[in-house]
Write an enzyme that holds these catalytic residues in place. Structure first.
Site, mmCIF file in Angstrom:
data_model
loop_
_atom_site.group_PDB
_atom_site.id
_atom_site.type_symbol
_atom_site.label_atom_id
_atom_site.label_comp_id
_atom_site.label_asym_id
_atom_site.label_seq_id
_atom_site.Cartn_x
_atom_site.Cartn_y
_atom_site.Cartn_z
ATOM 1 N N GLY A 85 -36.203 18.184 28.390
ATOM 2 C CA GLY A 85 -37.525 17.321 28.542
ATOM 3 C C GLY A 85 -36.749 16.115 28.214
ATOM 4 O O GLY A 85 -36.364 15.975 26.525
ATOM 5 N N HIS A 86 -36.307 15.413 29.302
ATOM 6 C CA HIS A 86 -35.964 13.845 28.699
ATOM 7 C C HIS A 86 -36.438 12.554 28.315
ATOM 8 O O HIS A 86 -36.753 12.250 29.491
ATOM 9 C CB HIS A 86 -34.350 13.594 29.665
ATOM 10 C CG HIS A 86 -33.264 14.823 29.064
ATOM 11 N ND1 HIS A 86 -32.433 14.744 29.617
ATOM 12 C CD2 HIS A 86 -33.301 15.939 28.065
ATOM 13 C CE1 HIS A 86 -31.079 15.994 28.939
ATOM 14 N NE2 HIS A 86 -31.917 16.857 28.496
ATOM 15 N N GLN A 132 -30.275 20.595 26.194
ATOM 16 C CA GLN A 132 -30.078 21.190 25.769
ATOM 17 C C GLN A 132 -28.972 20.826 24.661
ATOM 18 O O GLN A 132 -28.905 19.460 24.403
ATOM 19 C CB GLN A 132 -30.135 23.288 25.925
ATOM 20 C CG GLN A 132 -30.857 23.433 26.859
ATOM 21 C CD GLN A 132 -31.341 22.956 28.156
ATOM 22 O OE1 GLN A 132 -29.951 23.767 28.790
ATOM 23 N NE2 GLN A 132 -32.062 22.805 28.447
ATOM 24 N N ASP A 146 -33.182 17.815 22.223
ATOM 25 C CA ASP A 146 -33.759 16.628 21.710
ATOM 26 C C ASP A 146 -33.094 15.704 20.379
ATOM 27 O O ASP A 146 -34.210 15.513 19.777
ATOM 28 C CB ASP A 146 -35.418 17.468 21.218
ATOM 29 C CG ASP A 146 -36.014 18.219 22.248
ATOM 30 O OD1 ASP A 146 -36.240 18.261 23.069
ATOM 31 O OD2 ASP A 146 -36.132 19.324 21.538
ATOM 32 N N LYS A 151 -31.263 12.451 23.854
ATOM 33 C CA LYS A 151 -29.607 11.733 25.480
ATOM 34 C C LYS A 151 -30.248 11.796 26.291
ATOM 35 O O LYS A 151 -29.995 10.660 26.929
ATOM 36 C CB LYS A 151 -29.342 13.598 25.492
ATOM 37 C CG LYS A 151 -28.396 14.587 24.697
ATOM 38 C CD LYS A 151 -28.471 16.286 24.822
ATOM 39 C CE LYS A 151 -29.553 17.091 25.419
ATOM 40 N NZ LYS A 151 -30.610 17.345 23.935
HETATM 41 P P1 GDP Z 1 -33.784 14.714 24.684
HETATM 42 O O1 GDP Z 1 -34.299 16.066 25.431
HETATM 43 O O2 GDP Z 1 -32.367 14.816 23.906
HETATM 44 O O3 GDP Z 1 -33.762 13.458 25.835
HETATM 45 O O4 GDP Z 1 -34.509 14.256 24.065
HETATM 46 P P2 GDP Z 1 -36.364 13.958 23.666
HETATM 47 O O5 GDP Z 1 -36.043 13.246 24.836
HETATM 48 O O6 GDP Z 1 -36.935 15.359 24.180
HETATM 49 O O7 GDP Z 1 -36.568 13.395 22.044
HETATM 50 C C1 GDP Z 1 -36.269 12.745 21.662
HETATM 51 C C2 GDP Z 1 -37.382 11.840 21.567
HETATM 52 O O8 GDP Z 1 -37.206 10.496 20.938
HETATM 53 C C3 GDP Z 1 -38.220 11.450 22.505
HETATM 54 O O9 GDP Z 1 -39.238 10.604 22.242
HETATM 55 C C4 GDP Z 1 -37.362 9.629 22.189
HETATM 56 O O10 GDP Z 1 -38.311 9.049 22.237
HETATM 57 C C5 GDP Z 1 -37.191 9.780 20.866
HETATM 58 N N1 GDP Z 1 -36.191 8.561 20.402
HETATM 59 C C6 GDP Z 1 -35.120 7.942 20.850
HETATM 60 N N2 GDP Z 1 -33.988 8.395 20.194
HETATM 61 C C7 GDP Z 1 -34.640 7.033 19.146
HETATM 62 C C8 GDP Z 1 -34.724 6.938 18.556
HETATM 63 O O11 GDP Z 1 -33.406 5.795 17.943
HETATM 64 N N3 GDP Z 1 -35.511 6.166 17.138
HETATM 65 C C9 GDP Z 1 -36.755 7.065 16.996
HETATM 66 N N4 GDP Z 1 -37.923 6.616 16.949
HETATM 67 N N5 GDP Z 1 -36.877 7.000 18.446
HETATM 68 C C10 GDP Z 1 -36.284 7.707 19.110
HETATM 69 P P1 IMO Z 2 -33.894 19.251 26.142
HETATM 70 O O1 IMO Z 2 -32.756 19.014 26.902
HETATM 71 C C1 IMO Z 2 -34.827 22.003 22.696
HETATM 72 C C2 IMO Z 2 -34.772 26.412 23.136
HETATM 73 C C3 IMO Z 2 -36.326 27.245 24.024
HETATM 74 C C4 IMO Z 2 -36.111 27.902 22.878
HETATM 75 C C5 IMO Z 2 -33.802 28.721 23.719
HETATM 76 C C6 IMO Z 2 -34.728 29.382 25.271
HETATM 77 O O2 IMO Z 2 -34.728 18.706 26.005
HETATM 78 O O3 IMO Z 2 -33.040 18.991 24.289
HETATM 79 P P2 IMO Z 2 -35.029 28.612 27.143
HETATM 80 O O4 IMO Z 2 -36.534 28.478 28.231
HETATM 81 O O5 IMO Z 2 -33.816 27.403 27.695
HETATM 82 O O6 IMO Z 2 -34.155 29.949 28.014
HETATM 83 O O7 IMO Z 2 -35.057 28.438 25.742
HETATM 84 O O8 IMO Z 2 -33.197 27.564 24.033
HETATM 85 N N1 IMO Z 2 -35.085 24.915 24.845
HETATM 86 C C7 IMO Z 2 -34.435 23.931 23.938
HETATM 87 N N2 IMO Z 2 -34.809 23.132 22.814
HETATM 88 N N3 IMO Z 2 -34.476 21.280 23.570
HETATM 89 C C8 IMO Z 2 -34.161 21.634 25.393
HETATM 90 O O9 IMO Z 2 -33.697 20.549 25.901
HETATM 91 C C9 IMO Z 2 -34.256 23.113 25.171
HETATM 92 N N4 IMO Z 2 -34.380 23.736 26.286
HETATM 93 C C10 IMO Z 2 -34.505 25.286 26.047
HETATM 94 O O10 IMO Z 2 -37.710 26.249 22.888
HETATM 95 O O11 IMO Z 2 -35.483 28.326 21.832
HETATM 96 MG MG MG Z 3 -36.018 17.193 25.324
#
Ligand code: GDP
Ligand code: IMO
Ligand code: MG
Length: 428
Positions: free
Chosen positions: A39-40, A223, A12, A15
């Site tokens: 979840g991107h 991840q 998270d 990416k």
């Molecule tokens: P990912 O799994 O690495 O793609 O990240 P997620 O989407 O799960 O979580 C990142 C969160 O941070 C999302 O809600 C994005 O919209 C938000 N986000 C990404 N870059 C920035 C930033 O530079 N500033 C802020 N405030 N939010 C950001």
């Molecule tokens: P993105 O791509 C954050 C974590 C789960 C758990 C562990 C194992 O959005 O960054 P799993 O279901 O993969 O067997 O769970 O990995 N986990 C993540 N945490 N971001 C993710 O993906 C994750 N995908 C798995 O919370 O601790």
């Molecule tokens: Mg994510």
């Protein structure tokens, strides 16, 4: 030009946003591992998109989006994502799914949940999406590949074997649950076959042709390094290799063709699920960052654990991935803190450690060693150039660069597509 975008912490990091940003000038985006545990988030003028399996370049019609063979695909989730794009008037015409990618079968999430429940206090905190069970079956050579959907007789015979001989004994004898019906499952999966048929291809020529013509290719990591099966906090990890090597294996891009590795790091640290987290802040500072950063899971809605930037983790991630530069995200979230701590290593039993120890009980009980920097206490969401950032904010970024030994070339100052500062362009 091939660039891998890799998470450097526990996931998270943002990416999805970085991929969306770079995809404007890319030709191909390839997801290489993970599944719908990812979840991107992408935020555009059309609102927020949350992608689980869909590569985050899908909003650009000119980009070929590949779900590589290293991904485990739950057909139900992929079809739902396609439908959700249709509902928003978008057609994922450029989507290609590798026929070699393994499927998450309907028994995988069920078994994921039962296994987690049976672990009691030792549970891992998985996303319950069946990711671990699906990868286990792949390694055990009893998995089903997307391409198998086109071979009805083969599917029938293998499903009979796997369900009757492997899955049902576990369901009934161990968990005292109802058995799975292979005939019903066959019918269900053949239904997905016809809907997914237009997208299923041999991705080998697509990837190789892109490399041959010098196309701009992005490998979208899911991840992150600390969730990697080998480099992460085992067993509190996911069941794939989200590091740069895994991006090559799971996409079909040879390691010698990788030009850049852009490591995505959040300006602080978060983690969902259980396992050691040395810089975790369970008090007021943690709550403040969680609220401001909206740190609640994209997939499961769980509150993310929050803490200060862990330089030992980040430097380790930079080194094991061979990062060529860093994309630092969510710097704006720290803008209210009067002072900010950065962990430079850990003290454990009288010794200093500059990287995470393999022994997770040591990692759990170590003491982070911090340096404290003054905050900048002003909004930065409008900044678009390095010079526009407040001096203390620039010093914070420079401190992280020193700790990681890697340049920060891209800085996120807000969730929107336009909210970033570029300092270097080596990854473009
Ligand atoms: P990912 O799994 O690495 O793609 O990240 P997620 O989407 O799960 O979580 C990142 C969160 O941070 C999302 O809600 C994005 O919209 C938000 N986000 C990404 N870059 C920035 C930033 O530079 N500033 C802020 N405030 N939010 C950001
Ligand atoms: P993105 O791509 C954050 C974590 C789960 C758990 C562990 C194992 O959005 O960054 P799993 O279901 O993969 O067997 O769970 O990995 N986990 C993540 N945490 N971001 C993710 O993906 C994750 N995908 C798995 O919370 O601790
Ligand atoms: Mg994510």
């Amino acid at each position: 030009m091939v660039t891998a975008i890799i998470g450097g912490q526990w996931g998270d990091e943002g990416k999805g946003k970085i991929i969306d940003l770079l995809a404007e000038k890319a030709d191909v985006v390839i997801r290489a591992q993970g599944g719908n545990n990812a979840g991107h988030t992408v935020v555009t003028e059309h609102g927020e998109f949350k992608f689980q399996l869909m590569p985050s370049g899908i909003l650009y019609p000119h980009v070929t989006c590949v779900i590589g063979h290293g991904v485990v695909v739950d057909p139900r989730v992929l079809l739902k994502e396609i439908e959700q794009l249709h509902e928003r008037g978008l057609e994922p015409a450029s989507l290609v799914v590798s026929e070699r990618a393994h499927m998450v079968m309907s028994y995988h999430p069920v078994l994921d949940r039962l296994e987690e429940d049976s672990r009691g206090d030792d549970r891992l905190g998985t996303t319950w999406r069946g990711i671990g069970p699906a990868y286990s079956d792949k390694i055990r050579r009893i998995g089903f590949r997307i391409g198998d959907l086109q071979k009805e007789a083969f599917m029938r015979k293998k499903l009979d074997f796997v369900v009757q001989q492997v899955k049902n004994p576990v369901m009934t004898d161990l968990y005292k649950q109802d058995r799975f019906d292979p005939d019903m499952m066959l019918e269900e999966y053949l239904g997905y076959a016809s809907q997914l048929d237009p997208y299923i291809k041999d991705t080998y020529p697509i990837v190789q042709d892109a490399l041959d013509r010098g196309a701009r290719v992005l490998l979208e990591g899911a991840q992150a390094t600390m969730l990697d099966l080998d480099f992460g906090t085992y067993p509190y990890v996911t069941s794939s290799n989200p590091t740069a090597g895994g991006a090559c294996t799971g996409s079909g891009v040879p390691p010698t063709r990788l030009d850049a590795v852009l490591l995505v790091l959040k300006a602080y640290t978060t983690r969902v699920g259980y396992g050691p987290f040395p810089t975790e802040e369970t008090g007021e500072v943690g709550d403040q960052i969680r609220e401001r950063g909206r740190e609640f899971g994209t997939v499961t809605g769980r509150a993310r654990r929050v803490g200060y930037f862990d330089g030992a983790v980040a430097r380790y991630a930079a080194r094991v991935n061979g990062a060529t530069s860093i994309a630092l995200t969510k710097l704006d979230i720290l803008e209210q803190l009067p002072e900010i701590k950065v962990c430079v290593g850990y003290d454990f039993r009288g010794e200093f450690h500059d990287h995470p120890m393999a022994n997770i009980s040591h990692l759990k009980h170590c003491e982070p060693r911090y340096v404290t920097l003054p905050g900048w206490e002003q909004p930065i969401g409008h900044c678009r150039a390095w010079e526009e950032l407040p001096a203390n904010c620039r010093s914070y970024v420079e401190c992280l660069e020193d700790v990681c030994g890697t340049l920060v070339e891209l800085i996120g100052v807000g969730p929107r597509r336009d909210q970033f500062v570029v300092r270097g362009r080596s990854f473009l």
